[in-house]
Scaffold this motif. Structure first.
Motif, PDB file in Angstrom:
ATOM      1  N   PRO A  33      72.591  42.733   4.196  1.00 11.07           N
ATOM      2  CA  PRO A  33      71.117  42.180   3.737  1.00 11.07           C
ATOM      3  C   PRO A  33      70.603  41.277   5.100  1.00 11.07           C
ATOM      4  O   PRO A  33      69.367  41.143   5.129  1.00 11.07           O
ATOM      5  N   TYR A  73      64.404  48.894   8.701  1.00  8.83           N
ATOM      6  CA  TYR A  73      65.346  47.746   7.994  1.00  8.83           C
ATOM      7  C   TYR A  73      64.551  46.888   7.503  1.00  8.83           C
ATOM      8  O   TYR A  73      63.414  46.293   8.043  1.00  8.83           O
ATOM      9  N   GLU A  74      64.712  46.435   6.223  1.00  5.45           N
ATOM     10  CA  GLU A  74      63.849  45.394   5.554  1.00  5.45           C
ATOM     11  C   GLU A  74      65.145  44.202   5.181  1.00  5.45           C
ATOM     12  O   GLU A  74      65.970  44.822   4.517  1.00  5.45           O
ATOM     13  N   TYR A  80      68.014  43.326   1.620  1.00  8.76           N
ATOM     14  CA  TYR A  80      68.405  44.657   1.089  1.00  8.76           C
ATOM     15  C   TYR A  80      69.740  45.143   1.645  1.00  8.76           C
ATOM     16  O   TYR A  80      69.924  44.995   2.811  1.00  8.76           O
ATOM     17  N   ARG A  81      70.479  45.649   0.612  1.00  9.26           N
ATOM     18  CA  ARG A  81      71.764  46.098   1.150  1.00  9.26           C
ATOM     19  C   ARG A  81      71.589  47.679   1.175  1.00  9.26           C
ATOM     20  O   ARG A  81      71.276  48.137   0.048  1.00  9.26           O
ATOM     21  N   TYR A  82      72.174  48.295   2.230  1.00  5.33           N
ATOM     22  CA  TYR A  82      71.835  49.924   2.107  1.00  5.33           C
ATOM     23  C   TYR A  82      72.949  50.549   2.242  1.00  5.33           C
ATOM     24  O   TYR A  82      73.869  49.835   2.865  1.00  5.33           O
ATOM     25  N   SER A 127      71.382  54.571  -0.828  1.00  2.91           N
ATOM     26  CA  SER A 127      70.783  53.623  -1.706  1.00  2.91           C
ATOM     27  C   SER A 127      70.303  52.246  -1.129  1.00  2.91           C
ATOM     28  O   SER A 127      70.519  51.905   0.193  1.00  2.91           O
ATOM     29  N   LYS A 128      69.244  51.376  -1.677  1.00  2.00           N
ATOM     30  CA  LYS A 128      68.658  50.351  -1.185  1.00  2.00           C
ATOM     31  C   LYS A 128      68.788  49.273  -2.259  1.00  2.00           C
ATOM     32  O   LYS A 128      67.811  49.591  -3.252  1.00  2.00           O
ATOM     33  N   THR A 129      69.417  48.191  -2.443  1.00  5.22           N
ATOM     34  CA  THR A 129      69.613  47.366  -3.388  1.00  5.22           C
ATOM     35  C   THR A 129      69.347  46.020  -2.830  1.00  5.22           C
ATOM     36  O   THR A 129      69.641  45.535  -1.891  1.00  5.22           O
ATOM     37  N   PRO A 130      68.425  45.104  -3.718  1.00  7.65           N
ATOM     38  CA  PRO A 130      67.913  43.976  -3.330  1.00  7.65           C
ATOM     39  C   PRO A 130      69.103  43.091  -3.377  1.00  7.65           C
ATOM     40  O   PRO A 130      69.789  43.296  -4.668  1.00  7.65           O
ATOM     41  N   GLU A 131      68.992  41.981  -2.704  1.00 11.76           N
ATOM     42  CA  GLU A 131      70.190  40.988  -2.671  1.00 11.76           C
ATOM     43  C   GLU A 131      69.495  39.664  -3.181  1.00 11.76           C
ATOM     44  O   GLU A 131      68.578  39.331  -2.936  1.00 11.76           O
TER      45      GLU A 131
END
Length: 132
Positions: free
Chosen positions: A52, A94-95, A98-100, A128-132
């Protein structure tokens, strides 16, 4: 006319093969803290996890000088530590935060100016794209 076109095409392939034969396709990478000598090859699909946050890294500029920058951090599922990626993943935006998990492919691209074969990563799919 067809025979001439085929002969020209075959000559192009033969000359291209000769011009890339002297390129260096070996790289030293650090994997799990240990340097490893690897060969740059085409890989059609593999998964990587993108951290992230970016990390501070040194990149080599076109004139050969080292420049401090920020780089993506990645690891494969069997790896414990992240490694910095000294380039981008084409097609991936990339943002931070976020964990991709990405499915990417690697293409070995000949750089005749430097005499090296460089790995280029291209996005196949965002798994997948998961907020940290």
């Amino acid at each position: 006319m067809k025979k001439l076109a085929i002969a020209a095409l075959m000559t192009t392939f033969a000359l291209t093969g000769c011009s890339t034969m002297d390129l260096d396709d070996r790289r030293t990478m650090v994997v799990e803290g240990q340097p490893m000598d690897v060969k740059v090859v085409n890989i059609s699909s593999f998964e990587v996890e993108i951290a992230p946050r970016k990390a501070v890294c040194d990149l080599v500029a076109a004139d050969g000088t080292r420049v401090e920058s920020t780089c993506l951090q990645y690891r494969q599922s069997y790896q414990k530590n992240f490694t910095t990626l000294s380039g981008d993943i084409q097609g991936f935006t990339y943002e931070p935060g976020y964990r991709y998990v990405l499915d990417v492919r690697q293409e070995a691209v000949a750089d005749t100016a430097s005499g090296l074969v460089k790995p280029v990563w291209l996005l196949n799919e965002v798994i997948s794209k998961t907020p940290e």
